[in-house]
Motif scaffolding. Structure first.
Motif, PDB file in Angstrom:
ATOM      1  N   GLN A 118       0.853  -1.193   0.000  1.00  0.00           N
ATOM      2  CA  GLN A 118       0.000   0.000   0.000  1.00  0.00           C
ATOM      3  C   GLN A 118       0.886   1.239   0.000  1.00  0.00           C
ATOM      4  O   GLN A 118       1.766   1.378   0.845  1.00  0.00           O
ATOM      5  N   ARG A 119       0.654   2.114  -0.959  1.00  0.00           N
ATOM      6  CA  ARG A 119       1.421   3.348  -1.037  1.00  0.00           C
ATOM      7  C   ARG A 119       0.463   4.531  -1.011  1.00  0.00           C
ATOM      8  O   ARG A 119      -0.445   4.633  -1.843  1.00  0.00           O
ATOM      9  N   THR A 120       0.657   5.413  -0.050  1.00  0.00           N
ATOM     10  CA  THR A 120      -0.166   6.608   0.066  1.00  0.00           C
ATOM     11  C   THR A 120       0.736   7.824  -0.049  1.00  0.00           C
ATOM     12  O   THR A 120       1.697   7.974   0.713  1.00  0.00           O
ATOM     13  N   SER A 121       0.423   8.693  -1.009  1.00  0.00           N
ATOM     14  CA  SER A 121       1.207   9.899  -1.239  1.00  0.00           C
ATOM     15  C   SER A 121       0.317  11.113  -0.993  1.00  0.00           C
ATOM     16  O   SER A 121      -0.736  11.251  -1.621  1.00  0.00           O
ATOM     17  N   VAL A 122       0.732  11.980  -0.070  1.00  0.00           N
ATOM     18  CA  VAL A 122      -0.063  13.138   0.309  1.00  0.00           C
ATOM     19  C   VAL A 122       0.730  14.412   0.039  1.00  0.00           C
ATOM     20  O   VAL A 122       1.888  14.526   0.458  1.00  0.00           O
ATOM     21  N   THR A 123       0.102  15.359  -0.646  1.00  0.00           N
ATOM     22  CA  THR A 123       0.666  16.694  -0.820  1.00  0.00           C
ATOM     23  C   THR A 123      -0.306  17.688  -0.213  1.00  0.00           C
ATOM     24  O   THR A 123      -1.490  17.703  -0.572  1.00  0.00           O
ATOM     25  N   LEU A 124       0.168  18.510   0.714  1.00  0.00           N
ATOM     26  CA  LEU A 124      -0.722  19.433   1.413  1.00  0.00           C
ATOM     27  C   LEU A 124      -0.073  20.799   1.552  1.00  0.00           C
ATOM     28  O   LEU A 124       1.125  20.985   1.346  1.00  0.00           O
ATOM     29  N   ARG A 125      -0.887  21.783   1.906  1.00  0.00           N
ATOM     30  CA  ARG A 125      -0.430  23.143   2.168  1.00  0.00           C
ATOM     31  C   ARG A 125      -0.129  23.312   3.663  1.00  0.00           C
ATOM     32  O   ARG A 125      -0.610  22.523   4.492  1.00  0.00           O
ATOM     33  N   ASN A 156       3.870   5.664   3.519  1.00  0.00           N
ATOM     34  CA  ASN A 156       3.212   6.965   3.479  1.00  0.00           C
ATOM     35  C   ASN A 156       4.256   8.047   3.210  1.00  0.00           C
ATOM     36  O   ASN A 156       5.225   8.190   3.970  1.00  0.00           O
ATOM     37  N   GLY A 157       4.061   8.794   2.141  1.00  0.00           N
ATOM     38  CA  GLY A 157       4.930   9.921   1.823  1.00  0.00           C
ATOM     39  C   GLY A 157       4.129  11.209   1.922  1.00  0.00           C
ATOM     40  O   GLY A 157       3.086  11.343   1.284  1.00  0.00           O
ATOM     41  N   ILE A 158       4.596  12.151   2.744  1.00  0.00           N
ATOM     42  CA  ILE A 158       3.851  13.393   2.969  1.00  0.00           C
ATOM     43  C   ILE A 158       4.741  14.574   2.598  1.00  0.00           C
ATOM     44  O   ILE A 158       5.852  14.728   3.135  1.00  0.00           O
ATOM     45  N   GLN A 167       8.388  20.351  -0.257  1.00  0.00           N
ATOM     46  CA  GLN A 167       9.394  19.701   0.578  1.00  0.00           C
ATOM     47  C   GLN A 167       8.808  18.461   1.245  1.00  0.00           C
ATOM     48  O   GLN A 167       7.629  18.434   1.598  1.00  0.00           O
ATOM     49  N   LEU A 168       9.667  17.470   1.431  1.00  0.00           N
ATOM     50  CA  LEU A 168       9.268  16.255   2.130  1.00  0.00           C
ATOM     51  C   LEU A 168       9.163  16.530   3.620  1.00  0.00           C
ATOM     52  O   LEU A 168      10.112  17.019   4.242  1.00  0.00           O
ATOM     53  N   LEU A 169       8.010  16.215   4.199  1.00  0.00           N
ATOM     54  CA  LEU A 169       7.817  16.331   5.647  1.00  0.00           C
ATOM     55  C   LEU A 169       8.109  15.013   6.345  1.00  0.00           C
ATOM     56  O   LEU A 169       8.790  14.968   7.374  1.00  0.00           O
ATOM     57  N   ALA A 170       7.587  13.914   5.788  1.00  0.00           N
ATOM     58  CA  ALA A 170       7.765  12.614   6.430  1.00  0.00           C
ATOM     59  C   ALA A 170       7.662  11.505   5.399  1.00  0.00           C
ATOM     60  O   ALA A 170       6.849  11.577   4.468  1.00  0.00           O
ATOM     61  N   LEU A 171       8.473  10.475   5.594  1.00  0.00           N
ATOM     62  CA  LEU A 171       8.389   9.247   4.813  1.00  0.00           C
ATOM     63  C   LEU A 171       8.283   8.109   5.816  1.00  0.00           C
ATOM     64  O   LEU A 171       9.241   7.808   6.541  1.00  0.00           O
ATOM     65  N   VAL A 199      -1.243   9.063  11.907  1.00  0.00           N
ATOM     66  CA  VAL A 199      -0.411  10.139  11.381  1.00  0.00           C
ATOM     67  C   VAL A 199      -1.242  11.419  11.386  1.00  0.00           C
ATOM     68  O   VAL A 199      -2.348  11.452  10.841  1.00  0.00           O
ATOM     69  N   VAL A 200      -0.713  12.448  12.024  1.00  0.00           N
ATOM     70  CA  VAL A 200      -1.397  13.745  12.114  1.00  0.00           C
ATOM     71  C   VAL A 200      -0.446  14.813  11.594  1.00  0.00           C
ATOM     72  O   VAL A 200       0.713  14.876  12.026  1.00  0.00           O
ATOM     73  N   VAL A 201      -0.920  15.638  10.664  1.00  0.00           N
ATOM     74  CA  VAL A 201      -0.133  16.771  10.164  1.00  0.00           C
ATOM     75  C   VAL A 201      -0.984  18.019  10.284  1.00  0.00           C
ATOM     76  O   VAL A 201      -2.088  18.086   9.722  1.00  0.00           O
ATOM     77  N   ASP A 202      -0.468  19.007  11.004  1.00  0.00           N
ATOM     78  CA  ASP A 202      -1.245  20.221  11.248  1.00  0.00           C
ATOM     79  C   ASP A 202      -0.294  21.258  11.854  1.00  0.00           C
ATOM     80  O   ASP A 202       0.648  20.898  12.566  1.00  0.00           O
ATOM     81  N   ALA A 203      -0.570  22.517  11.607  1.00  0.00           N
ATOM     82  CA  ALA A 203       0.259  23.580  12.176  1.00  0.00           C
ATOM     83  C   ALA A 203       0.155  23.630  13.689  1.00  0.00           C
ATOM     84  O   ALA A 203       1.015  24.224  14.354  1.00  0.00           O
ATOM     85  N   ARG A 204      -0.872  23.004  14.265  1.00  0.00           N
ATOM     86  CA  ARG A 204      -1.063  23.011  15.715  1.00  0.00           C
ATOM     87  C   ARG A 204      -0.404  21.831  16.422  1.00  0.00           C
ATOM     88  O   ARG A 204      -0.483  21.709  17.648  1.00  0.00           O
ATOM     89  N   VAL A 205       0.251  20.973  15.676  1.00  0.00           N
ATOM     90  CA  VAL A 205       0.988  19.858  16.294  1.00  0.00           C
ATOM     91  C   VAL A 205       2.244  20.389  16.968  1.00  0.00           C
ATOM     92  O   VAL A 205       3.030  21.129  16.354  1.00  0.00           O
ATOM     93  N   ASP A 206       2.452  20.026  18.225  1.00  0.00           N
ATOM     94  CA  ASP A 206       3.663  20.414  18.957  1.00  0.00           C
ATOM     95  C   ASP A 206       3.923  19.390  20.052  1.00  0.00           C
ATOM     96  O   ASP A 206       3.202  18.398  20.189  1.00  0.00           O
ATOM     97  N   GLN A 207       4.961  19.627  20.834  1.00  0.00           N
ATOM     98  CA  GLN A 207       5.335  18.676  21.878  1.00  0.00           C
ATOM     99  C   GLN A 207       4.249  18.555  22.936  1.00  0.00           C
ATOM    100  O   GLN A 207       4.015  17.464  23.480  1.00  0.00           O
TER     101      GLN A 207
END
Length: 276
Positions: A118-125, A156-158, A167-171, A199-207
């Motif tokens: 399974q290959r999932t490729s995500v491009t986001l802003r 998963n490629g994001i 730019q690559l964020l995560a592989l 997997v969560v990608v968002d500007a509000r993700v932090d420690q």
């Protein structure tokens, strides 16, 4: 072979399909809305009921600016014996400015002698929001052993797209090949048979969010770890892995995490897909 294309736009105060196409063994059910947020929910259906050897499923999903999509499946993805060649799913996702996608499929079940990729490729802003969940479970085998499948490979490629480029964020790669060695031991499945990922990608993700999610997972019968990705253009990824011996326990754990995000970021109640 199955092919599905779905485009979502924001119109009249809610998200709607602006493009929809399917052929072969993939389609979506009629859209519905689980609350008054305007988020549209689509359910992907495989009328064949399972993946077999040499099957290829292609999904193309685009969520336009400001649109909000919840995408799930009608039932578990079952991969049976795949003699001669593996079954494969390829999914391409694009998220526009302020777009949101919750990808919440039912569990993947790999049966004896199954090979699945399974290959999932995500491009986001940078302003997009992405939540993807996955549970991998072993299917029944005559001898009762848990790892009788040949291979499960998830990739998963994001990428984050800005005006200056992409730019690559995560592989994120997961590869389980039971015939090549003991996958049950230390450093791999560690005595467990089921694996959950979020997997969560968002500007509000932090420690602070990672710490809150980690605290939340402590109440479940599972072993869980959380990692943060690097930050690209102000957005960061969170990757959660959890090991258990129960599909239900992993589903409850992942649901608790996604419900936390739904309430904290969007003011929505717990997700209830009402499939049963």
């Amino acid at each position: 072979m199955g092919r599905l294309e779905l485009g979502i736009s924001f119109r009249g105060g809610r998200s709607v399909a602006s493009r929809q196409f399917h052929e072969g063994a993939l389609r979506v059910l009629r859209p519905h809305y689980l609350d008054d947020s305007g988020q549209v929910c689509y359910v992907v259906v495989n009328p064949g009921g399972a993946y077999l050897g040499a099957d290829l499923f292609l999904l193309d999903v685009e969520v336009g600016d400001g649109a909000d999509l919840l995408l799930t499946t009608q039932s578990a993805t079952k991969v049976y014996r795949t003699p001669g060649s593996f079954a494969e799913q390829r999914m391409d996702v694009r998220l526009g400015e302020g777009a949101r996608l919750e990808l919440m499929p039912d569990q993947l079940i790999a049966y004896r002698d199954a090979s699945y990729r399974q290959r999932t490729s995500v491009t986001l802003r940078p302003s997009s929001s992405l939540v993807m969940a996955e549970v991998v479970t072993p299917g029944w085998s005559p001898d009762g052993a848990a790892f009788r499948y040949e291979e499960v490979r998830l990739r998963n490629g994001i990428h984050v797209e800005t005006d200056g480029g992409t730019q690559l964020l995560a592989l994120d790669n997961l590869l389980i090949r039971p015939p090549l060695g003991d996958v049950t031991g230390l450093g791999f499945m560690e005595g467990f048979s089921h694996l959950g990922s979020l997997v969560v990608v968002d500007a509000r993700v932090d420690q602070a969010l990672a710490d809150r999610v980690h605290h939340l997972t402590a109440g479940y019968d599972a072993r869980t770890g959380i990692t943060l990705t690097r930050t690209v253009a102000g957005t960061t990824g969170l990757v959660l892995r959890s090991l258990s011996n129960s599909t239900g326990e992993l589903n409850r754990l992942l649901a608790a995490c996604t419900d936390l995000l739904r309430e904290r970021w969007h003011g929505q109640g717990p997700l209830n897909l009402r499939k049963h």
